[in-house]
Structures are given as C-alpha cells and as structure tokens.
Design an enzyme around this catalytic site. Sequence first.
Site, short mmCIF file in Angstrom:
data_model
loop_
_atom_site.label_atom_id
_atom_site.label_comp_id
_atom_site.label_asym_id
_atom_site.label_seq_id
_atom_site.Cartn_x
_atom_site.Cartn_y
_atom_site.Cartn_z
N LYS A 192 -2.13 0.67 -25.21
CA LYS A 192 -2.53 0.59 -26.63
C LYS A 192 -1.27 0.66 -27.50
O LYS A 192 -0.46 -0.26 -27.43
CB LYS A 192 -3.55 1.68 -26.94
CG LYS A 192 -4.84 1.54 -26.10
CD LYS A 192 -5.90 2.54 -26.51
CE LYS A 192 -7.18 2.34 -25.74
NZ LYS A 192 -7.29 3.13 -24.51
N ASP B 281 -6.50 13.79 -24.92
CA ASP B 281 -6.55 12.38 -24.54
C ASP B 281 -5.91 11.61 -25.70
O ASP B 281 -6.53 11.40 -26.74
CB ASP B 281 -8.02 11.96 -24.34
CG ASP B 281 -8.17 10.48 -24.04
OD1 ASP B 281 -7.19 9.73 -24.22
OD2 ASP B 281 -9.28 10.08 -23.64
N GLU C 31 -0.44 4.81 -0.68
CA GLU C 31 -1.17 6.06 -0.94
C GLU C 31 -0.27 7.26 -0.74
O GLU C 31 0.49 7.31 0.24
CB GLU C 31 -2.38 6.17 0.00
CG GLU C 31 -3.62 5.55 -0.61
CD GLU C 31 -4.29 4.60 0.34
OE1 GLU C 31 -3.55 3.81 0.98
OE2 GLU C 31 -5.52 4.65 0.43
N TYR D 171 0.85 -1.19 0.00
CA TYR D 171 0.00 0.00 0.00
C TYR D 171 0.88 1.23 0.00
O TYR D 171 1.84 1.32 0.77
CB TYR D 171 -0.92 0.02 1.23
CG TYR D 171 -2.35 -0.28 0.85
CD1 TYR D 171 -3.01 0.54 -0.07
CD2 TYR D 171 -3.03 -1.38 1.37
CE1 TYR D 171 -4.32 0.26 -0.46
CE2 TYR D 171 -4.33 -1.66 0.98
CZ TYR D 171 -4.97 -0.82 0.07
OH TYR D 171 -6.25 -1.10 -0.31
N THR E 159 -3.75 6.18 -21.91
CA THR E 159 -3.61 4.83 -21.38
C THR E 159 -2.21 4.37 -21.76
O THR E 159 -1.55 4.96 -22.62
CB THR E 159 -4.65 3.86 -21.97
OG1 THR E 159 -4.64 4.00 -23.39
CG2 THR E 159 -6.04 4.13 -21.45
N ARG F 19 -1.84 -2.49 -18.67
CA ARG F 19 -3.16 -1.84 -18.66
C ARG F 19 -3.17 -0.78 -17.57
O ARG F 19 -3.08 -1.08 -16.38
CB ARG F 19 -4.19 -2.93 -18.38
CG ARG F 19 -5.58 -2.66 -18.80
CD ARG F 19 -6.31 -3.96 -19.04
NE ARG F 19 -6.05 -4.41 -20.39
CZ ARG F 19 -6.71 -3.98 -21.46
NH1 ARG F 19 -7.68 -3.12 -21.35
NH2 ARG F 19 -6.40 -4.43 -22.64
N1 DSN Z 1 -11.95 0.82 -25.20
C1 DSN Z 1 -11.02 1.72 -25.83
C2 DSN Z 1 -11.05 1.60 -27.30
O1 DSN Z 1 -11.29 0.51 -27.79
O2 DSN Z 1 -10.80 2.56 -27.99
C3 DSN Z 1 -11.24 3.12 -25.42
O3 DSN Z 1 -11.62 3.18 -24.09
#
Ligand code: DSN
Length: 408
Positions: free
Chosen positions: A222, A193, A49, A47, A219, A228
């Site tokens: 990707k 974003d 925080e 933990y 994120t 993730r």
């Molecule tokens: N789920 C993602 C996508 O497929 O673009 C975005 O949140």
Amino acid sequence: MIKDHEIFNSIQKETKRQNEEIELIASENYVSKAVLEAMATVLNNKYSEGYPGHRYYGGNQIIDEIETIAIERAKKLFQAEHVNVQPLSGSPANSAVYMAFLKPGDKVLGLKLDHGGHLSHGHPINFSGILYNFTQYEINQTTGRIDMEKVREIALREKPKMIVAGYSAYSREIEWQKFKDIADEINAFTFADIAHTAGLIAAGEMYNPVPIFDVVSTTTHKTLRGPRGAIIMCKKKFAKQVDKAVFPGMQGGPHEHIIAAKAVGFNENLQPEFKQYAKQVITNAKTMTEEFIKLGYKIISNGTDNHLMVIDMTSKNLSGKETEVILDKCGISVSRSTIPNDPNPPMNPSGVRYGTAAITTRGIKQTEIKKIVAWINTAIEHKDESNVFKKIKKKVKEMCLNFPIPSV
Ligand code: DSN
C-alpha cells in the site's frame, strides 16, 4: 518472445488502463520497475520452508542471503527488534499474529469494521471473529475519532488478552502510547496493523508503533509501495512464537521472489526521495479533503492526517456503490466504504474511501488534485449524464498521460 498472447494482451490492456486512469483506491499503489523485476525471477522456483540457516530443503544458501537482507532492511526502516518477512498477505499475517499470542476463544478488543476497522479485526464472518472472542470499540460519532477514554472503559470492563489498533479506513493519527498504557493496566498484548500507513510511518511522517507495541503487522503493497505481501514485526522476546506461528503454524513454503521484491522495496523506502513522496501523499490528501469540504461534502472526522479519507455520500443522495460506478465511467477508481453506524450493508454502504498514495507516485500534486476533485463533483452532480462522464474521462486521460505510471 511472447508465448501466451491471450494473457499478454490482457496484461497490456491492464497496463494501459492503469496508465490512463486515476487510481484513488486508498490501498493501491504503483511499484517501481525494480520491484516488478525482482518478482519475475527464478527465485520463484525455490522451496525454502524454515528460516535463514534453518531450512527444510537444500540449496538455500542464496535464498538465506536474500531473506536476511529483507529482514535487516525492514528492521532498520521501522526500528524493529525482530521481523518475519514471510507472511503472504495482510490477513494471513494477522492470523499468524493471533495464533502466536492467543488461544481460540480468547478475548480481543478491536475497532468495528464499519467504523474503519478490518475484517480480520474481529468481524463475525471472518476467521478472527469466528475463532476469537472479539469485543469491538467504535469511533466517536461527533468527532469521527477514536475516543481513548471509551477504549479504556471497554478494556477495563472486558479485560481482553489483546488490544488491536491500526485501521483500514481511519484518517487520523493513532495514539499508540495511550493504547499501550491501557493494555498495561490489564496486562494485555498490543497489536498494531499498520497496513495502510506503513509507508508514511517508515518515512517518519506518522507516529511509529513498532518501538511501543508488542507486535505489528503490515502489508507491503500500500503506502509502502512494495510487492503484494506482508511482514510481522515484534519485540525480540516474542520472535520465536511469531516465527513458529507463520511457519509451520500457518504457512508452508515462503514466496522468496516476493521476499526479494520486499527487500528492493524496503531499500527504496530508506531513500530520501521516499520521505519526500510520503510528505506529498499527506499534502495531497489534505488538499483533497479541503476541496471536498469547500464543495459541501461530509468527511468523517472532517479531515485527514494520512493518505485517506472517508466521505459520507448520504448528503448527496448517493450510495458509496453508486458513486463508485459513476466514477468508474469517468476513469476514476475509488472504493465504496461503510461510514460509522452505517444503516446500509457493506456491499452497498453509504460512503466512499479516497486515497492519494497511487496518484502521488505518478507525480501528481495539489494543482491536479483540485482538478480531480472538481471532476468528481461534476460527475456526481450530473449523475445521469453519460456525455458528461465521457468528457471527464477524456480529461482524466490527458492528465494521466502527463504523469505516466512507473514501469510504462
Ligand atoms: N483490501 C484492503 C483495503 O482496501 O483496505 C484491506 O485489506
């Protein structure tokens, strides 16, 4: 020693599926063994925080070391003044951004979902659309691109407190500086974003909004090809309010095993091989659009500058969902997608989104892309013939076994 055979068997089956099937879902990728290994560590047990040097629990000296490395690597990768590496995923990161810069009810300008935006960019069923007063801009119906004059017109009329750019199903470069200029005219915050294109931006293959915008989220799983999760980057002057919004504003204990894996991923992103990878992702996507166009498919904006494309399936008399189901039977995963002003609902929209980030990680190049598009077209042309799907699935598997996923 395997302790849980039931789950182990399922993981084995999923590993086999990933290795033997073609992944064209634009938001997915295959991480390296090193990234996977960092996640499966004792860091999970801790933990922590707070932030490095300021934790609410003891025993965090080594955790501080790890989180600081992750922060410094991300700063270098994106030329960021400040980075928060704790967001659990994309939507939580975006919710923290809104919390840091806005009050509930404030006006925000974002791209409409069916035009390529994201749920968290103001859709009425999402927290963003419920808590904040979103006005939405659209893409130009003829060009399939964002019309910056129109964005300016809406911004000057609506005077939002924040403008959101960066999308989930938009295949073109984004004019970050123009967004910033418009925002400056009305004294609005700029929020990018870049969840989809972050890897391509980090590799220098697409324009980087981080030095221009006030705040940027992405994120990490990707095109960035990490675990993730997500990060938020911002100008130094916003550092405190962003950190406060993530913790204690939105989240509790950070997932330090994931933060370690983010650091491992960022280190991979900083290597020359990653630049080559990003270049190939775009080359593969461009090849894919060209092949689809030759076969008479209608691509929104008629091409791509990044890793993805959205194809309008109405001319083929199929919905996006029907196409997804057909291709699933061939061992090819895609995701249905809305098209601009889609007459159909999001669960059964008119388009399909394809992406090349995952297959490029396997080493797939233009020769294979041409074969993949031909198989997709054959499946669509023979949409009621399961024997055709079976034959394609066999060829898909043969190709995939020549390009194993990392960590198999
Ligand atoms: N789920 C993602 C996508 O497929 O673009 C975005 O949140």
